[in-house]
Design a protein around this motif. Structure first.
Motif, PDB file in Angstrom:
ATOM      1  N   ALA A  89       0.830  -1.208   0.000  1.00  0.00           N
ATOM      2  CA  ALA A  89       0.000   0.000   0.000  1.00  0.00           C
ATOM      3  C   ALA A  89       0.858   1.248   0.000  1.00  0.00           C
ATOM      4  O   ALA A  89       1.934   1.286   0.602  1.00  0.00           O
ATOM      5  N   ILE A  90       0.338   2.249  -0.677  1.00  0.00           N
ATOM      6  CA  ILE A  90       0.882   3.599  -0.627  1.00  0.00           C
ATOM      7  C   ILE A  90      -0.201   4.442   0.034  1.00  0.00           C
ATOM      8  O   ILE A  90      -1.366   4.370  -0.359  1.00  0.00           O
ATOM      9  N   ILE A  91       0.169   5.184   1.048  1.00  0.00           N
ATOM     10  CA  ILE A  91      -0.830   5.938   1.797  1.00  0.00           C
ATOM     11  C   ILE A  91      -0.566   7.437   1.678  1.00  0.00           C
ATOM     12  O   ILE A  91       0.556   7.866   1.419  1.00  0.00           O
ATOM     13  N   GLY A  92      -1.623   8.189   1.845  1.00  0.00           N
ATOM     14  CA  GLY A  92      -1.502   9.637   1.844  1.00  0.00           C
ATOM     15  C   GLY A  92      -0.943  10.130   3.175  1.00  0.00           C
ATOM     16  O   GLY A  92      -1.029   9.437   4.189  1.00  0.00           O
ATOM     17  N   PRO A  93      -0.407  11.347   3.200  1.00  0.00           N
ATOM     18  CA  PRO A  93       0.183  11.879   4.430  1.00  0.00           C
ATOM     19  C   PRO A  93      -0.833  12.070   5.556  1.00  0.00           C
ATOM     20  O   PRO A  93      -0.488  11.901   6.732  1.00  0.00           O
ATOM     21  N   VAL A  94      -2.087  12.385   5.241  1.00  0.00           N
ATOM     22  CA  VAL A  94      -3.112  12.527   6.277  1.00  0.00           C
ATOM     23  C   VAL A  94      -3.422  11.158   6.880  1.00  0.00           C
ATOM     24  O   VAL A  94      -3.555  11.015   8.103  1.00  0.00           O
ATOM     25  N   THR A  95      -3.526  10.138   6.027  1.00  0.00           N
ATOM     26  CA  THR A  95      -3.758   8.776   6.514  1.00  0.00           C
ATOM     27  C   THR A  95      -2.608   8.341   7.419  1.00  0.00           C
ATOM     28  O   THR A  95      -2.832   7.757   8.486  1.00  0.00           O
ATOM     29  N   ALA A  96      -1.379   8.630   6.997  1.00  0.00           N
ATOM     30  CA  ALA A  96      -0.206   8.278   7.802  1.00  0.00           C
ATOM     31  C   ALA A  96      -0.263   8.952   9.167  1.00  0.00           C
ATOM     32  O   ALA A  96      -0.034   8.313  10.202  1.00  0.00           O
ATOM     33  N   GLU A  97      -0.608  10.238   9.168  1.00  0.00           N
ATOM     34  CA  GLU A  97      -0.694  10.987  10.430  1.00  0.00           C
ATOM     35  C   GLU A  97      -1.817  10.438  11.317  1.00  0.00           C
ATOM     36  O   GLU A  97      -1.633  10.256  12.522  1.00  0.00           O
ATOM     37  N   ASN A  98      -2.984  10.159  10.716  1.00  0.00           N
ATOM     38  CA  ASN A  98      -4.117   9.644  11.489  1.00  0.00           C
ATOM     39  C   ASN A  98      -3.806   8.292  12.133  1.00  0.00           C
ATOM     40  O   ASN A  98      -4.249   8.016  13.246  1.00  0.00           O
ATOM     41  N   LEU A  99      -3.091   7.460  11.417  1.00  0.00           N
ATOM     42  CA  LEU A  99      -2.827   6.105  11.911  1.00  0.00           C
ATOM     43  C   LEU A  99      -1.586   6.017  12.783  1.00  0.00           C
ATOM     44  O   LEU A  99      -1.558   5.278  13.756  1.00  0.00           O
ATOM     45  N   MET A 100      -0.534   6.738  12.403  1.00  0.00           N
ATOM     46  CA  MET A 100       0.775   6.504  13.013  1.00  0.00           C
ATOM     47  C   MET A 100       1.370   7.695  13.729  1.00  0.00           C
ATOM     48  O   MET A 100       2.447   7.585  14.301  1.00  0.00           O
ATOM     49  N   GLY A 101       0.694   8.832  13.668  1.00  0.00           N
ATOM     50  CA  GLY A 101       1.263  10.013  14.307  1.00  0.00           C
ATOM     51  C   GLY A 101       2.595  10.353  13.671  1.00  0.00           C
ATOM     52  O   GLY A 101       2.691  10.503  12.461  1.00  0.00           O
ATOM     53  N   LYS A 102       3.629  10.428  14.492  1.00  0.00           N
ATOM     54  CA  LYS A 102       4.963  10.778  13.990  1.00  0.00           C
ATOM     55  C   LYS A 102       5.811   9.548  13.687  1.00  0.00           C
ATOM     56  O   LYS A 102       6.954   9.658  13.249  1.00  0.00           O
ATOM     57  N   ALA A 103       5.274   8.346  13.900  1.00  0.00           N
ATOM     58  CA  ALA A 103       6.036   7.113  13.643  1.00  0.00           C
ATOM     59  C   ALA A 103       6.277   6.945  12.143  1.00  0.00           C
ATOM     60  O   ALA A 103       5.500   7.413  11.316  1.00  0.00           O
ATOM     61  N   GLU A 104       7.345   6.257  11.788  1.00  0.00           N
ATOM     62  CA  GLU A 104       7.690   6.009  10.382  1.00  0.00           C
ATOM     63  C   GLU A 104       6.729   4.988   9.778  1.00  0.00           C
ATOM     64  O   GLU A 104       6.646   3.854  10.256  1.00  0.00           O
ATOM     65  N   PRO A 105       5.994   5.378   8.742  1.00  0.00           N
ATOM     66  CA  PRO A 105       5.025   4.447   8.157  1.00  0.00           C
ATOM     67  C   PRO A 105       5.639   3.386   7.230  1.00  0.00           C
ATOM     68  O   PRO A 105       5.072   2.304   7.077  1.00  0.00           O
ATOM     69  N   ILE A 106       6.774   3.699   6.604  1.00  0.00           N
ATOM     70  CA  ILE A 106       7.357   2.766   5.633  1.00  0.00           C
ATOM     71  C   ILE A 106       7.739   1.463   6.341  1.00  0.00           C
ATOM     72  O   ILE A 106       8.451   1.463   7.337  1.00  0.00           O
ATOM     73  N   GLY A 107       7.230   0.360   5.810  1.00  0.00           N
ATOM     74  CA  GLY A 107       7.495  -0.953   6.389  1.00  0.00           C
ATOM     75  C   GLY A 107       6.448  -1.397   7.395  1.00  0.00           C
ATOM     76  O   GLY A 107       6.416  -2.566   7.786  1.00  0.00           O
ATOM     77  N   ALA A 108       5.581  -0.473   7.812  1.00  0.00           N
ATOM     78  CA  ALA A 108       4.545  -0.819   8.791  1.00  0.00           C
ATOM     79  C   ALA A 108       3.475  -1.682   8.124  1.00  0.00           C
ATOM     80  O   ALA A 108       3.254  -1.614   6.918  1.00  0.00           O
ATOM     81  N   THR A 109       2.801  -2.478   8.947  1.00  0.00           N
ATOM     82  CA  THR A 109       1.680  -3.282   8.457  1.00  0.00           C
ATOM     83  C   THR A 109       0.389  -2.642   8.938  1.00  0.00           C
ATOM     84  O   THR A 109       0.209  -2.410  10.131  1.00  0.00           O
ATOM     85  N   GLY A 121       5.011   3.190   0.589  1.00  0.00           N
ATOM     86  CA  GLY A 121       5.198   4.565   0.158  1.00  0.00           C
ATOM     87  C   GLY A 121       4.203   5.510   0.799  1.00  0.00           C
ATOM     88  O   GLY A 121       3.132   5.088   1.238  1.00  0.00           O
ATOM     89  N   VAL A 122       4.580   6.781   0.864  1.00  0.00           N
ATOM     90  CA  VAL A 122       3.691   7.857   1.326  1.00  0.00           C
ATOM     91  C   VAL A 122       3.722   8.940   0.252  1.00  0.00           C
ATOM     92  O   VAL A 122       4.793   9.400  -0.145  1.00  0.00           O
ATOM     93  N   THR A 123       2.544   9.322  -0.230  1.00  0.00           N
ATOM     94  CA  THR A 123       2.483  10.333  -1.285  1.00  0.00           C
ATOM     95  C   THR A 123       2.823  11.710  -0.734  1.00  0.00           C
ATOM     96  O   THR A 123       2.620  11.989   0.452  1.00  0.00           O
ATOM     97  N   ALA A 124       3.336  12.556  -1.610  1.00  0.00           N
ATOM     98  CA  ALA A 124       3.536  13.956  -1.263  1.00  0.00           C
ATOM     99  C   ALA A 124       2.158  14.613  -1.186  1.00  0.00           C
ATOM    100  O   ALA A 124       1.235  14.228  -1.903  1.00  0.00           O
ATOM    101  N   SER A 125       2.019  15.597  -0.326  1.00  0.00           N
ATOM    102  CA  SER A 125       0.726  16.249  -0.106  1.00  0.00           C
ATOM    103  C   SER A 125       0.251  16.982  -1.361  1.00  0.00           C
ATOM    104  O   SER A 125       1.022  17.676  -2.016  1.00  0.00           O
ATOM    105  N   LYS A 126      -1.039  16.789  -1.685  1.00  0.00           N
ATOM    106  CA  LYS A 126      -1.669  17.518  -2.796  1.00  0.00           C
ATOM    107  C   LYS A 126      -2.676  18.538  -2.275  1.00  0.00           C
ATOM    108  O   LYS A 126      -3.128  19.385  -3.013  1.00  0.00           O
ATOM    109  N   GLY A 127      -3.076  18.425  -1.000  1.00  0.00           N
ATOM    110  CA  GLY A 127      -4.040  19.353  -0.421  1.00  0.00           C
ATOM    111  C   GLY A 127      -5.469  18.874  -0.578  1.00  0.00           C
ATOM    112  O   GLY A 127      -5.812  18.227  -1.561  1.00  0.00           O
ATOM    113  N   ASP A 128      -6.291  19.186   0.394  1.00  0.00           N
ATOM    114  CA  ASP A 128      -7.698  18.792   0.409  1.00  0.00           C
ATOM    115  C   ASP A 128      -8.425  19.469  -0.746  1.00  0.00           C
ATOM    116  O   ASP A 128      -8.269  20.664  -0.976  1.00  0.00           O
ATOM    117  N   GLN A 129      -9.239  18.697  -1.485  1.00  0.00           N
ATOM    118  CA  GLN A 129      -9.948  19.244  -2.637  1.00  0.00           C
ATOM    119  C   GLN A 129     -11.447  19.379  -2.364  1.00  0.00           C
ATOM    120  O   GLN A 129     -12.257  19.338  -3.277  1.00  0.00           O
TER     121      GLN A 129
END
Length: 192
Positions: A89-109, A121-129
């Motif tokens: 999975a590749i996750i968005g930065p908001v998803t990463a923050e919601n799930l993991m806070g400041k923890a490193e998401p790469i490699g997490a299950t 992977g974590v995508t670069a922010s595109k901003g809320d649309q």
């Protein structure tokens, strides 16, 4: 696909776009550079005790350049991983923050609707649309989404990127004609 309605009110979609349609567009329509099959759903995404309801998208590696997604860190999944229905999975930065806070998401299950996926992977922010936030989603191979999460064999959409300088109206007309032919739509019937 297949919006229906009368008097200008259009609702619903038909479940009739296939992977074969996407391949035919790429193969047979002049001016098409690449296509991306897309399926979509919503689900519970969990990481240890944290969970959030978010959109998940199943697509191919071509989706990222077509939709101008770049990575903040990590990597994209590969065609081989898609072919083997990998749970990556590749996750968005908001998803990463919601799930993991400041923890490193790469490699997490993470769990998506109860199934394990490794974050690569974590995508670069595109901003809320507004109606949709591309920074709050999980992107996985379309094969895995179709078989393991959604249990479907049809697509929500086919995204198309054309070669530079191509007449987009001509490409659109050719794609429409090809899909009408492939779906055996009679001349008098509306597009399906």
């Amino acid at each position: 696909p297949g919006q229906r309605g009368t008097g200008g009110v259009m609702t619903g979609t038909q479940q009739n776009l296939t992977l074969e349609d996407a391949e035919a567009i790429l193969r047979e329509v002049p001016g098409v550079l690449q296509v991306a099959p897309v399926v979509q759903g919503r689900g519970q995404v969990k990481y240890f005790e944290n969970n959030t309801s978010t959109a998940f998208l199943g697509t191919s590696i071509t989706y990222f350049p077509i939709r101008a997604f770049t990575l903040d860190r990590g990597r994209f999944f590969t065609d081989t991983e898609a072919d083997h229905l990998a749970h990556v999975a590749i996750i968005g930065p908001v998803t990463a923050e919601n799930l993991m806070g400041k923890a490193e998401p790469i490699g997490a299950t993470i769990k998506v609707n109860g199934l394990n996926f490794q974050v690569i992977g974590v995508t670069a922010s595109k901003g809320d649309q507004g109606w949709f936030n591309p920074d709050d989603q999980v992107i996985i191979p379309h094969t895995t989404a179709m078989k393991h999460l959604l249990g479907i064999d049809y697509l929500r959409e086919i995204d198309i990127q054309c070669q530079p300088g191509v007449d987009l109206t001509a490409v659109q007309n050719t794609v429409t004609a090809l899909l009408r032919q492939r779906h055996r739509t009679p001349p008098e019937a509306p597009d399906d």
